[in-house]
Design an enzyme around this catalytic site. Structure first.
Site, PDB file in Angstrom:
ATOM      1  CG  HIS A  76      -1.846   1.125   1.297  1.00  9.16           C
ATOM      2  ND1 HIS A  76      -3.020   1.153   0.575  1.00  9.16           N
ATOM      3  CD2 HIS A  76      -1.790   2.308   1.959  1.00  9.16           C
ATOM      4  CE1 HIS A  76      -3.650   2.291   0.799  1.00  9.16           C
ATOM      5  NE2 HIS A  76      -2.921   3.004   1.637  1.00  9.16           N
TER       6      HIS A  76
ATOM      7  CB  VAL B  58      -9.798  -2.584   3.013  1.00  5.26           C
ATOM      8  CG1 VAL B  58      -8.850  -1.993   1.968  1.00  5.26           C
ATOM      9  CG2 VAL B  58     -10.812  -3.501   2.353  1.00  5.26           C
TER      10      VAL B  58
END
Ligand code: GRF
Length: 198
Positions: free
Chosen positions: A112, A147
């Site tokens: 990420h 998430v």
């Protein structure tokens, strides 16, 4: 040295992180090999990187499935058929079902482009610039039900400079992503970090 661990990579687009993983795996001493690349998007750029390296690819379009569970079942079957032991998500833009995440817990990781837990979701660099942070970066973490929230494996920081746009910041962060992902994968394979099932 022992056999390389079999990695499956999930992508949706450009695939520059996939490319960095493929390059790392090309080193005989790196403990992994990419045995399958799955994209939910036909024509994703990353599929070309895989094909160039002679790695099997599979397009599994999420729109062809009636539910998240059915889509994930198709991904799970493809991973299992290829003998995948560990999954790397690299720009994969779908959220998994709880059962898929449970099944692969500790064996599925993601990259990420922020220093989690800051700036989850999308438009990450816009978020970082809007918040006025002076440091951003990237995170490799285990995938968990929520998430961008699983246990952190590794992070790398970069400065946010005056005048940065989301694009200039993204470029600086991406350079670090390409170094960090193979290092984090290696740490998981070597058992230095674990995410055990409850
Ligand atoms: C990367 O910034 C990654 O952190 C995020 O999506 C982007 C994918 O880029 N999850 P690429 O497809 O690996 O080039």
């Amino acid at each position: 040295m022992s056999a390389k661990r079999k990695i499956g990579v999930l992508i949706s687009g450009r695939g520059s992180n996939l490319k960095s993983l493929i390059e790392a795996c090309a080193d005989a001493n790196f403990p992994a090999e990419v045995v399958l690349v799955i994209s939910n998007v036909a024509g994703a750029g990353g599929l070309t990187h895989a094909a160039n390296a002679g790695i099997p690819t599979k397009v599994i379009p999420h729109k062809a499935y009636a539910s998240r569970e059915a889509f994930d079942a198709a991904i799970d079957a493809a991973l299992s058929d290829a003998g995948v032991e560990l999954v790397c998500e690299a720009g994969f833009m779908r959220i998994h079902s709880a059962s898929f995440v449970r099944k692969w817990q500790g064996r599925i990781i993601n990259i990420h482009p922020s220093l989690l837990p800051a700036f989850k979701g999308t438009h990450v660099h816009e978020q970082a610039i809007a918040a006025g942070v002076k440091t951003s970066g990237c995170t490799v973490h285990f995938v968990a039900a929520e998430v961008d929230s699983g246990p952190i494996i590794a992070q790398s920081a970069v400065p946010v400079l005056v005048g940065d746009t989301p694009e200039t910041l993204a470029t600086r962060v991406l350079e670090e992503e390409h170094k960090l992902y193979p290092l984090a994968l290696k740490r998981v394979i070597e058992g230095k970090v674990r995410f055990d099932s409850p």
